[in-house]
Write an enzyme that holds these catalytic residues in place. Structure first.
Site, PDB file in Angstrom:
ATOM      1  N   SER A   1      32.985  39.458  90.821  1.00  9.26           N
ATOM      2  CA  SER A   1      31.997  38.137  90.398  1.00  9.26           C
ATOM      3  C   SER A   1      30.728  38.746  90.378  1.00  9.26           C
ATOM      4  CB  SER A   1      32.360  37.074  91.350  1.00  9.26           C
ATOM      5  OG  SER A   1      31.336  36.161  91.400  1.00  9.26           O
TER       6      SER A   1
ATOM      7  N   TYR B   1      31.780  34.734 100.394  1.00  9.14           N
ATOM      8  CA  TYR B   1      32.476  34.782  98.737  1.00  9.14           C
ATOM      9  C   TYR B   1      31.537  35.972  98.355  1.00  9.14           C
ATOM     10  CZ  TYR B   1      33.984  33.768  94.060  1.00  9.14           C
ATOM     11  OH  TYR B   1      34.468  33.787  92.908  1.00  9.14           O
TER      12      TYR B   1
HETATM   13  N1  LIG Z   1      35.884  30.239  87.842  1.00 13.31           N
HETATM   14  C1  LIG Z   1      34.784  30.883  88.015  1.00 13.31           C
HETATM   15  O1  LIG Z   1      33.749  30.453  87.667  1.00 13.31           O
HETATM   16  C2  LIG Z   1      34.962  32.172  88.689  1.00 13.31           C
HETATM   17  C3  LIG Z   1      33.464  33.148  88.606  1.00 13.31           C
HETATM   18  C4  LIG Z   1      33.755  34.166  89.068  1.00 13.31           C
HETATM   19  C5  LIG Z   1      34.724  34.802  89.634  1.00 13.31           C
HETATM   20  N2  LIG Z   1      35.951  34.202  89.731  1.00 13.31           N
HETATM   21  C6  LIG Z   1      37.112  34.608  90.263  1.00 13.31           C
HETATM   22  O2  LIG Z   1      38.122  34.771  89.576  1.00 13.31           O
HETATM   23  C7  LIG Z   1      39.431  34.380  89.975  1.00 13.31           C
HETATM   24  C8  LIG Z   1      40.283  33.536  89.469  1.00 13.31           C
HETATM   25  O3  LIG Z   1      39.334  32.274  89.794  1.00 13.31           O
HETATM   26  P1  LIG Z   1      39.901  30.761  89.244  1.00 13.31           P
HETATM   27  O4  LIG Z   1      38.481  29.869  89.062  1.00 13.31           O
HETATM   28  O5  LIG Z   1      40.601  30.943  87.958  1.00 13.31           O
HETATM   29  O6  LIG Z   1      40.544  30.319  90.321  1.00 13.31           O
HETATM   30  P2  LIG Z   1      41.628  28.890  90.525  1.00 13.31           P
HETATM   31  O7  LIG Z   1      41.369  27.976  89.193  1.00 13.31           O
HETATM   32  O8  LIG Z   1      41.514  28.361  91.857  1.00 13.31           O
HETATM   33  O9  LIG Z   1      42.989  29.829  90.473  1.00 13.31           O
HETATM   34  C9  LIG Z   1      43.417  30.436  91.333  1.00 13.31           C
HETATM   35  C10 LIG Z   1      44.920  30.966  91.293  1.00 13.31           C
HETATM   36  O10 LIG Z   1      45.180  31.907  92.368  1.00 13.31           O
HETATM   37  C11 LIG Z   1      46.515  31.332  92.990  1.00 13.31           C
HETATM   38  N3  LIG Z   1      46.097  31.486  94.546  1.00 13.31           N
HETATM   39  C12 LIG Z   1      45.018  30.897  95.267  1.00 13.31           C
HETATM   40  N4  LIG Z   1      45.216  31.702  96.267  1.00 13.31           N
HETATM   41  C13 LIG Z   1      46.260  32.447  96.536  1.00 13.31           C
HETATM   42  C14 LIG Z   1      47.197  33.192  97.775  1.00 13.31           C
HETATM   43  N5  LIG Z   1      46.791  33.162  98.869  1.00 13.31           N
HETATM   44  N6  LIG Z   1      48.265  33.629  97.100  1.00 13.31           N
HETATM   45  C15 LIG Z   1      48.603  33.736  96.007  1.00 13.31           C
HETATM   46  N7  LIG Z   1      48.096  33.104  94.924  1.00 13.31           N
HETATM   47  C16 LIG Z   1      47.136  32.318  95.387  1.00 13.31           C
HETATM   48  C17 LIG Z   1      46.632  29.797  92.569  1.00 13.31           C
HETATM   49  O11 LIG Z   1      47.714  29.185  92.929  1.00 13.31           O
HETATM   50  P3  LIG Z   1      48.207  28.509  94.259  1.00 13.31           P
HETATM   51  O12 LIG Z   1      47.238  27.677  94.694  1.00 13.31           O
HETATM   52  O13 LIG Z   1      49.663  27.821  93.712  1.00 13.31           O
HETATM   53  O14 LIG Z   1      48.601  29.800  95.125  1.00 13.31           O
HETATM   54  C18 LIG Z   1      46.091  29.811  91.297  1.00 13.31           C
HETATM   55  O15 LIG Z   1      46.933  30.305  90.559  1.00 13.31           O
HETATM   56  C19 LIG Z   1      39.066  34.417  91.757  1.00 13.31           C
HETATM   57  O16 LIG Z   1      39.057  35.622  92.273  1.00 13.31           O
HETATM   58  C20 LIG Z   1      37.779  33.870  91.515  1.00 13.31           C
HETATM   59  O17 LIG Z   1      36.961  34.204  92.776  1.00 13.31           O
HETATM   60  C21 LIG Z   1      35.987  32.975  89.182  1.00 13.31           C
END
Ligand SMILES: NC(=O)c1ccc[n+]([C@@H]2O[C@H](COP(=O)([O-])OP(=O)(O)OC[C@H]3O[C@@H](n4cnc5c(N)ncnc54)[C@H](OP(=O)(O)O)[C@@H]3O)[C@@H](O)[C@H]2O)c1
Length: 245
Positions: A136, A149
């Site tokens: 990130s 984070y």
């Molecule tokens: N969105 C942003 O703006 C952004 C920016 C920078 C970086 N990121 C990074 O990108 C990645 C994805 O983010 P996102 O925004 O797509 O997140 P999200 O919408 O919350 O999706 C997270 C996914 O991970 C799964 N998950 C969460 N905890 C888990 C665990 N302990 N074991 C197995 N699966 C798990 C969730 O399914 P379940 O809940 O069913 O397990 C879901 O499929 C993360 O690393 C986040 O930090 C996101």
């Protein structure tokens, strides 16, 4: 060289929502066999129904735990690409964090990457494969998303550099992708606040937030053989955020 992932087997963690789901779709479109992991059986079933692909395998596991990681490792017979996408956040000021918050964020964001990646070493060495981890921009500069984070994301970037050097001799590449705000379930809450959204857009030269597909495209590039001389890198997918701090 070919611009595809034909005959590759990829494991995508957190593959049911947001960025992970976009990576699963992108990889399937590029011809890969994909194993998507998440905790929630309902969202895994929904993904199966939506994508209807016989190249997609679903696995329920909690990757913040050793047991969950063992479940995943035990299910693998081959692996070309590991995408460490799982991540979560709890937004608080430093003095307000509880011990449990630290454990949840560190185990989900960082322990999962460390433990799963090292347990995949022999499979990745055998396939001359690669790892792409979702870090990130919070691992590069200050963002109001909380210190824990940001710490975990900075650690993923350094993990990528260190292990890229250590595993280069084994023919395994590691790279990271660092998004700025992307519209996903994780950020839906904060981005729904008009003042917060306006602040994010004002800090972004491209004057918008990103789409999960725009992160997935960068991940796919690193994962392909086309990126065969690229390792240890961290690519910001951020609409120009980190070049205009
Ligand atoms: N969105 C942003 O703006 C952004 C920016 C920078 C970086 N990121 C990074 O990108 C990645 C994805 O983010 P996102 O925004 O797509 O997140 P999200 O919408 O919350 O999706 C997270 C996914 O991970 C799964 N998950 C969460 N905890 C888990 C665990 N302990 N074991 C197995 N699966 C798990 C969730 O399914 P379940 O809940 O069913 O397990 C879901 O499929 C993360 O690393 C986040 O930090 C996101």
């Amino acid at each position: 060289m070919t611009w595809n992932l034909e005959n590759k087997t990829a494991l995508v963690t957190g593959g049911t929502k947001g960025i992970g789901k976009a990576i699963v779709v992108e990889f399937l479109n590029l011809g890969a066999n994909v194993i998507a992991v998440a905790r929630g059986q309902e969202s895994l079933d929904a993904l199966k129904n939506e994508l209807k692909s016989d190249k997609l395998t679903l696995l329920s596991a909690d990757l913040s735990t050793k047991e969950g990681i063992k479940t995943v490792i035990d299910s693998l017979t081959t692996l070309d690409i590991l995408v460490n996408n799982v991540g979560t956040n709890i937004r608080k000021r430093m003095v307000d964090f509880e011990d449990q918050d630290f454990d949840t964020i560190v185990n989900t964001n960082l322990f999962s990457v460390y433990e799963l990646t090292r347990k995949c070493h022999s499979l990745l060495k055998a396939s001359q494969g690669n790892v792409v981890s979702i870090a990130s921009v919070t691992g590069i500069t200050h963002v109001k998303s909380g210190v824990i984070y940001g710490m975990t994301k900075a650690a993923i970037i350094q993990f990528t550099r260190n292990i890229a050097v250590e595993w280069a001799a084994d023919g395994i590449r590691l790279n990271a992708v660092s998004p700025w705000y992307i519209q996903t379930p994780l950020t839906a809450g904060v981005l729904a606040n008009p003042d917060f959204y306006a602040e994010v857009v004002a800090r972004t030269p491209m004057r918008r937030v990103g789409l999960p597909e725009e992160v997935a495209a960068a991940v796919a590039f690193f994962a392909m053989n086309n990126a065969s001389f690229i390792t240890g890198q961290n690519l910001a997918v951020d609409g120009g955020f980190t070049i205009k701090l």
